[in-house]
Design an enzyme around this catalytic site. Sequence first.
Site, PDB file in Angstrom:
ATOM      1  N   SER A 141       7.998  15.739  15.103  1.00 32.88           N
ATOM      2  CA  SER A 141       6.911  14.914  15.617  1.00 32.88           C
ATOM      3  C   SER A 141       5.787  14.712  14.602  1.00 32.88           C
ATOM      4  O   SER A 141       6.013  14.207  13.514  1.00 32.88           O
ATOM      5  CB  SER A 141       6.385  15.549  16.905  1.00 32.88           C
ATOM      6  N   HIS A 142       4.588  15.167  14.944  1.00 34.52           N
ATOM      7  CA  HIS A 142       3.406  14.918  14.121  1.00 34.52           C
ATOM      8  C   HIS A 142       3.252  15.965  13.014  1.00 34.52           C
ATOM      9  O   HIS A 142       2.314  15.889  12.239  1.00 34.52           O
ATOM     10  CB  HIS A 142       2.165  14.956  15.008  1.00 34.52           C
TER      11      HIS A 142
END
Length: 543
Positions: A113-114
């Site tokens: 993800s991030h």
Amino acid sequence: MSVQTIQTTPIDGQKPGTSGLRKKTAVFMQPGYLENYTQAIFDGIGGISSKTLVVGGDGRYFNDVAIGTILRMAAANGAAKCIVGQGGLLSTPAASHLIRKRKADGGLILSASHNPGGPDADFGLKYNGPNGGPATEGVTEKIFARTMEIDAYHILEGGDIDLDTQGDSQLGDMQIEIVDPVADYAELMGTLFDFDAIAGLFRGGFRMCFDAMHAVTGPYAHEILERRLGAPAGTVMNGTPSPDFGGGHPDPNPVWAKVLMDVMCAKDAPDFGAASDGDGDRNMIVGRRCYVSPSDSLALLADKADLAPGYAAGLAGVARSMPTSAAADRVAEAKGMAHFETPTGWKFFGNLLDADKVTLCGEESAGTGSNHVREKDGLWAVLLWLNILAVTGKSVSELMEAHWTTYGRNYYSRHDYEAVDSPVANDLIADLRERLGELPGQKVGVLTVSGADEFAYDDPVDGSTSTGQGIRIYFEGGGRAVFRLSGTGTDGATLRVYLEQLETAPDALDQDPQDALAGIIAAADTLAEIKARTGRDGPDVIT
Ligand code: G16
């Protein structure tokens, strides 16, 4: 080509977190580690014989190599077919859509993800079910249980895999279909939003800056914003996915998307700014000199979604994760809509969406989405905002000011203490938990504690209960502080402190959130002894 069964031993620590398994890339690259976990997924979901899976990732370092391994293991485990994004790319929401559209049995999404990517950064793998959503707690428990007892995995050796050419091929008895990662998703967006109205906005000189943060949404944003909606070339910045996200941290918030924030605060700032994260499920919305917090964005979208064709019939209800501010609840109450409060993690929205109890969901961690897929969806949120801007003709700041005047403003901020020594963080939470009963009535600085509890959730659809989902302390006057440990970090523990204060006085709606929340920030530190226990002067990240 031959199927090999490789003897293995369980590897400790393969416990999926809030969203799949996230580890340092080097951990995933250890011989047999990815194979072990992949086999545990296949076993944990009851085998994949004759099944169809969607496979893709956010393009980070090791993405393509890992997909090759997963495809060889899928073939060896008897899968009928894998549908794979060209180049190994699929954003998380696009993968969710593909699973649903093609009625696949599930999917494997490769992403942390991030979190940053690269050989020294992070990698991740998650399984999504046939509804396109993150595995439920029951399924992750089964996968975890398999990791503890696994003794062999199966893999097909020999044969070529070409991820770069669209079309069908065979790997052993399994079919591989390489698809355009963008086309189906772009078509879905066209059914939800008024593309003519948004294109009209751009034709009229409306300027936008979309920061794809060198991550997976680049190709999606180029196609949808620049090609289909006619935004000028250059509207999308950092639009080519790179294995280490250009050396950056693909987390769309004012800290990590500082370049975009600077653009939006400049004298000649564009009308609208937005960013998305590594795998394309998070979003950041910013107007000219006007950052919109994710909680406020959810509330605004809940209020005005019916201006977009896909939501013209109104919303069944809205759900938010517990640490998310109550701004969306205020909209739902005013409109007579159902609203729900769930634990952190998109998987908890799945049942509510499947049962048509809610149409929109959102989280303070920059995730917003709807029933169009079963994941949060960064570009979708951006397009819904654009649709609302096009129909109302108002600016982001005009919309937010009118919103706060109508509903009041839930001042909100999250303070993160990163890479805290895990025992220190665990003790901080455990001690707070023990003292919950003593807190009500206690004076802390200028504030008085009115209540304290630990959030537990009874799923209204399947009746399951999830406990230990965050400590909540309420203050007289409508303030709240929430404490929980992140489920997505890979370095020690991340302590998250969520701070909120409702303000309805018309002359007090224009404050800096850190100022409006100063009393609660100080009380949170005193009650949880954050500085004393962590030795930190303040949070590492404030959003
Ligand atoms: C994941 C989940 C989100 C959740 C977030 C919380 O986000 O998908 O639903 O809100 O984790 O993160 P933490 O436990 O660190 O607070 P993502 O975008 O990382 O997949």
